[in-house]
Write a protein that holds these residues in place. Structure first.
Motif, PDB file in Angstrom:
ATOM      1  N   GLY A   1       0.791  -1.219   0.000  1.00 19.83           N
ATOM      2  CA  GLY A   1       0.000   0.000   0.000  1.00 19.83           C
ATOM      3  C   GLY A   1       0.821   1.266   0.000  1.00 19.83           C
ATOM      4  N   ASP A   2       2.154   1.137   0.032  1.00 22.71           N
ATOM      5  CA  ASP A   2       3.051   2.299  -0.053  1.00 22.71           C
ATOM      6  C   ASP A   2       2.702   3.115  -1.291  1.00 22.71           C
ATOM      7  OD1 ASP A   2       5.251   4.034  -0.385  1.00 22.71           O
ATOM      8  OD2 ASP A   2       6.436   2.441  -1.307  1.00 22.71           O
ATOM      9  N   MET A   3       2.471   4.398  -1.111  1.00 23.21           N
ATOM     10  CA  MET A   3       2.044   5.247  -2.214  1.00 23.21           C
ATOM     11  C   MET A   3       3.170   5.993  -2.905  1.00 23.21           C
ATOM     12  SD  MET A   3      -1.552   6.894  -0.863  1.00 23.21           S
ATOM     13  CE  MET A   3      -1.794   7.719  -2.442  1.00 23.21           C
ATOM     14  N   VAL A   4       4.381   5.956  -2.353  1.00 20.91           N
ATOM     15  CA  VAL A   4       5.438   6.733  -2.988  1.00 20.91           C
ATOM     16  C   VAL A   4       6.153   5.942  -4.082  1.00 20.91           C
ATOM     17  CG1 VAL A   4       7.414   6.202  -1.477  1.00 20.91           C
ATOM     18  CG2 VAL A   4       7.227   8.458  -2.504  1.00 20.91           C
ATOM     19  N   ALA A   5       6.283   4.635  -3.930  1.00 24.61           N
ATOM     20  CA  ALA A   5       6.979   3.836  -4.942  1.00 24.61           C
ATOM     21  C   ALA A   5       6.369   4.010  -6.337  1.00 24.61           C
ATOM     22  CB  ALA A   5       7.002   2.370  -4.533  1.00 24.61           C
ATOM     23  N   PRO A   6       5.036   4.007  -6.472  1.00 21.33           N
ATOM     24  CA  PRO A   6       4.463   4.196  -7.816  1.00 21.33           C
ATOM     25  C   PRO A   6       4.686   5.597  -8.386  1.00 21.33           C
ATOM     26  CG  PRO A   6       2.878   3.152  -6.330  1.00 21.33           C
ATOM     27  CD  PRO A   6       3.999   3.655  -5.485  1.00 21.33           C
ATOM     28  N   ALA A   7       5.064   6.548  -7.533  1.00 17.34           N
ATOM     29  CA  ALA A   7       5.282   7.915  -8.003  1.00 17.34           C
ATOM     30  C   ALA A   7       6.693   8.157  -8.518  1.00 17.34           C
ATOM     31  CB  ALA A   7       4.976   8.908  -6.879  1.00 17.34           C
ATOM     32  N   VAL A   8       7.591   7.201  -8.298  1.00 21.24           N
ATOM     33  CA  VAL A   8       8.976   7.346  -8.769  1.00 21.24           C
ATOM     34  C   VAL A   8       8.998   7.300 -10.287  1.00 21.24           C
ATOM     35  CG1 VAL A   8      11.254   6.256  -8.787  1.00 21.24           C
ATOM     36  CG2 VAL A   8       9.960   6.422  -6.653  1.00 21.24           C
ATOM     37  N   ARG A   9       9.677   8.263 -10.896  1.00 26.20           N
ATOM     38  CA  ARG A   9       9.598   8.493 -12.328  1.00 26.20           C
ATOM     39  C   ARG A   9      10.741   7.900 -13.161  1.00 26.20           C
ATOM     40  NH1 ARG A   9       4.660   8.801 -12.648  1.00 26.20           N
ATOM     41  NH2 ARG A   9       3.581  10.761 -13.119  1.00 26.20           N
ATOM     42  N   ALA A  10      11.663   7.175 -12.548  1.00 30.85           N
ATOM     43  CA  ALA A  10      12.780   6.617 -13.308  1.00 30.85           C
ATOM     44  C   ALA A  10      13.324   5.408 -12.565  1.00 30.85           C
ATOM     45  CB  ALA A  10      13.877   7.659 -13.509  1.00 30.85           C
TER      46      ALA A  10
ATOM     47  N   LEU B   1       8.504  16.666  -9.142  1.00 29.82           N
ATOM     48  CA  LEU B   1       7.868  17.663  -8.296  1.00 29.82           C
ATOM     49  C   LEU B   1       7.418  18.895  -9.079  1.00 29.82           C
ATOM     50  CD1 LEU B   1      10.335  17.396  -5.293  1.00 29.82           C
ATOM     51  CD2 LEU B   1       8.022  16.457  -5.433  1.00 29.82           C
ATOM     52  N   ALA B   2       7.867  19.031 -10.326  1.00 30.71           N
ATOM     53  CA  ALA B   2       7.438  20.151 -11.167  1.00 30.71           C
ATOM     54  C   ALA B   2       6.290  19.760 -12.090  1.00 30.71           C
ATOM     55  CB  ALA B   2       8.619  20.654 -12.008  1.00 30.71           C
ATOM     56  N   SER B   3       5.764  18.571 -11.901  1.00 27.88           N
ATOM     57  CA  SER B   3       4.693  18.088 -12.771  1.00 27.88           C
ATOM     58  C   SER B   3       3.469  19.002 -12.714  1.00 27.88           C
ATOM     59  CB  SER B   3       4.286  16.677 -12.346  1.00 27.88           C
ATOM     60  OG  SER B   3       3.157  16.246 -13.076  1.00 27.88           O
ATOM     61  N   ASP B   4       2.837  19.194 -13.894  1.00 31.40           N
ATOM     62  CA  ASP B   4       1.586  19.949 -13.934  1.00 31.40           C
ATOM     63  C   ASP B   4       0.379  19.018 -14.069  1.00 31.40           C
ATOM     64  OD1 ASP B   4       1.925  19.083 -16.515  1.00 31.40           O
ATOM     65  OD2 ASP B   4       1.940  21.074 -17.440  1.00 31.40           O
ATOM     66  N   ASP B   5       0.614  17.729 -13.832  1.00 32.50           N
ATOM     67  CA  ASP B   5      -0.464  16.747 -13.853  1.00 32.50           C
ATOM     68  C   ASP B   5      -1.182  16.786 -12.503  1.00 32.50           C
ATOM     69  OD1 ASP B   5      -2.111  14.553 -13.801  1.00 32.50           O
ATOM     70  OD2 ASP B   5      -0.575  13.095 -14.345  1.00 32.50           O
ATOM     71  N   PRO B   6      -2.416  17.256 -12.456  1.00 29.32           N
ATOM     72  CA  PRO B   6      -3.124  17.376 -11.167  1.00 29.32           C
ATOM     73  C   PRO B   6      -3.247  16.046 -10.427  1.00 29.32           C
ATOM     74  CG  PRO B   6      -4.304  18.555 -12.899  1.00 29.32           C
ATOM     75  CD  PRO B   6      -3.246  17.743 -13.575  1.00 29.32           C
ATOM     76  N   ALA B   7      -3.467  14.961 -11.163  1.00 32.25           N
ATOM     77  CA  ALA B   7      -3.634  13.656 -10.521  1.00 32.25           C
ATOM     78  C   ALA B   7      -2.335  13.203  -9.866  1.00 32.25           C
ATOM     79  CB  ALA B   7      -4.108  12.625 -11.538  1.00 32.25           C
ATOM     80  N   TYR B   8      -1.204  13.426 -10.548  1.00 37.45           N
ATOM     81  CA  TYR B   8       0.093  13.036  -9.998  1.00 37.45           C
ATOM     82  C   TYR B   8       0.409  13.855  -8.749  1.00 37.45           C
ATOM     83  CZ  TYR B   8       5.130  12.199  -9.663  1.00 37.45           C
ATOM     84  OH  TYR B   8       6.398  11.872  -9.215  1.00 37.45           O
ATOM     85  N   ARG B   9       0.169  15.154  -8.804  1.00 36.65           N
ATOM     86  CA  ARG B   9       0.459  16.008  -7.656  1.00 36.65           C
ATOM     87  C   ARG B   9      -0.438  15.639  -6.480  1.00 36.65           C
ATOM     88  NH1 ARG B   9       3.861  19.983  -8.242  1.00 36.65           N
ATOM     89  NH2 ARG B   9       3.023  21.150  -6.471  1.00 36.65           N
ATOM     90  N   GLN B  10      -1.673  15.261  -6.754  1.00 35.54           N
ATOM     91  CA  GLN B  10      -2.550  14.855  -5.670  1.00 35.54           C
ATOM     92  C   GLN B  10      -2.060  13.559  -5.031  1.00 35.54           C
ATOM     93  OE1 GLN B  10      -5.150  16.715  -4.375  1.00 35.54           O
ATOM     94  NE2 GLN B  10      -4.911  15.181  -2.745  1.00 35.54           N
ATOM     95  N   ARG B  11      -1.521  12.653  -5.835  1.00 36.99           N
ATOM     96  CA  ARG B  11      -0.968  11.412  -5.284  1.00 36.99           C
ATOM     97  C   ARG B  11       0.192  11.709  -4.340  1.00 36.99           C
ATOM     98  NH1 ARG B  11      -2.016   9.359 -10.520  1.00 36.99           N
ATOM     99  NH2 ARG B  11       0.151   9.627 -11.188  1.00 36.99           N
ATOM    100  N   LEU B  12       1.018  12.684  -4.699  1.00 34.50           N
ATOM    101  CA  LEU B  12       2.115  13.063  -3.823  1.00 34.50           C
ATOM    102  C   LEU B  12       1.592  13.643  -2.512  1.00 34.50           C
ATOM    103  CD1 LEU B  12       4.669  14.701  -6.306  1.00 34.50           C
ATOM    104  CD2 LEU B  12       4.748  12.408  -5.319  1.00 34.50           C
TER     105      LEU B  12
END
Length: 282
Positions: free
Chosen positions: A146-155, A167-178
């Protein structure tokens, strides 16, 4: 130095900096304690920002392949820096160290190296790996489901040398996940400010190395684990496993446990409670 008067040193976790402790340190200082927050190796004023995240147009390929400026930072370096910071603050006397998240594995290394200089090791929903176990291996255990940060790693960290967040993403869904991962009980304005201060690259080397623990070293240091029931990065079951494993390995020095009903970032959502806990520990 008498119990209750030792200086307090605060160490942040991945992607953060000493700034995240501002509200806690202010309250601790108001209570009359000497306190300082420091930057971990590869973070804060020691951080490096990959060019790909600010380059426009956005290049997905570069984000996935650009080697991080902090790729060479590892647990050896981070541990040595923390030991130096402990020595500077304590001036030869013991210091109580409070570590958050991945800062815990750095605290474990430092306490093993200089147990006489760590009066109390406080793990705030932090990684507290068993002997010879890397923190990254802990993060991948079933207890951390259930860790939510691993899926947010971009590379791929094996390519970039870092765990990279966009962290500069303009994707609202991605920023909300963070926000949901790090700050799900933090005021939205404060959460957005914190995201703006975070470093995008966390050196994976800190999480890849391990520390051999001994009874005379880390096992001799008094320790407290502060659990956070709403943590979406270091999951509650993993927090409990850290305590259980430590107490099995060093039963003559059991872990004290304090519970908070908070997210991964209680230093922002409930700084009064965090300050109260650590000032009472000595």
């Amino acid at each position: 130095m008498a119990t209750g008067s030792t200086p307090l040193l605060f160490l942040h976790g991945y992607w953060h900096g000493s700034w995240c402790w501002t509200d806690v340190v202010a309250r601790v200082a108001a209570a009359g304690r000497v306190a300082v927050a420091v930057d971990m190796a590869g973070h804060g004023l020691r951080a490096g920002r990959p060019e790909c995240l600010s380059r426009r147009p956005y290049d997905v390929g570069a984000v996935a392949t650009e080697v991080s400026p902090v790729a060479g930072v590892d647990l050896d370096e981070a541990g040595e820096l923390l030991v130096a910071q402990i020595k500077e603050l304590g001036r030869g006397a013991p210091v109580t160290v409070v570590a958050h998240s991945m800062g815990g594995t750095v605290l474990t290394r430092a306490a093993q190296q200089v147990p006489d200089l760590v009066a109390h090791a406080v793990y705030l929903t932090a990684f507290m790996p068993a002997s010879d176990v890397p923190a990254l291996a802990c993060a991948q255990l079933p207890e951390n489901e259930g860790d939510m940060v691993a899926p947010a790693v971009r590379a791929d960290p094996a390519v970039t040398g870092a765990l990279r967040l966009d962290l500069a993403s303009d994707d609202p869904a991605y920023r909300q996940r963070l926000r949901d991962a790090f700050f799900n009980d933090v005021d939205p304005a404060v959460a957005d400010a914190a995201l703006a201060l975070m470093s995008p690259d966390a050196p994976v080397g800190i999480a890849l190395q391990s520390t051999t623990l001994t009874h005379e070293g880390w096992g001799s240091v008094p320790r407290t684990y502060v659990t956070c029931a709403q943590d979406m990065i270091v999951r509650p079951a993993l927090q409990q496993k850290f305590v259980l494993d430590a107490d099995i390995a060093f039963p003559d020095n059991p872990t004290s446990v304090v519970a908070l009903d908070s997210s991964h970032s209680p230093f922002l959502s409930m700084p009064e409670q965090v300050a109260d806990i650590v000032t009472k520990l000595g």
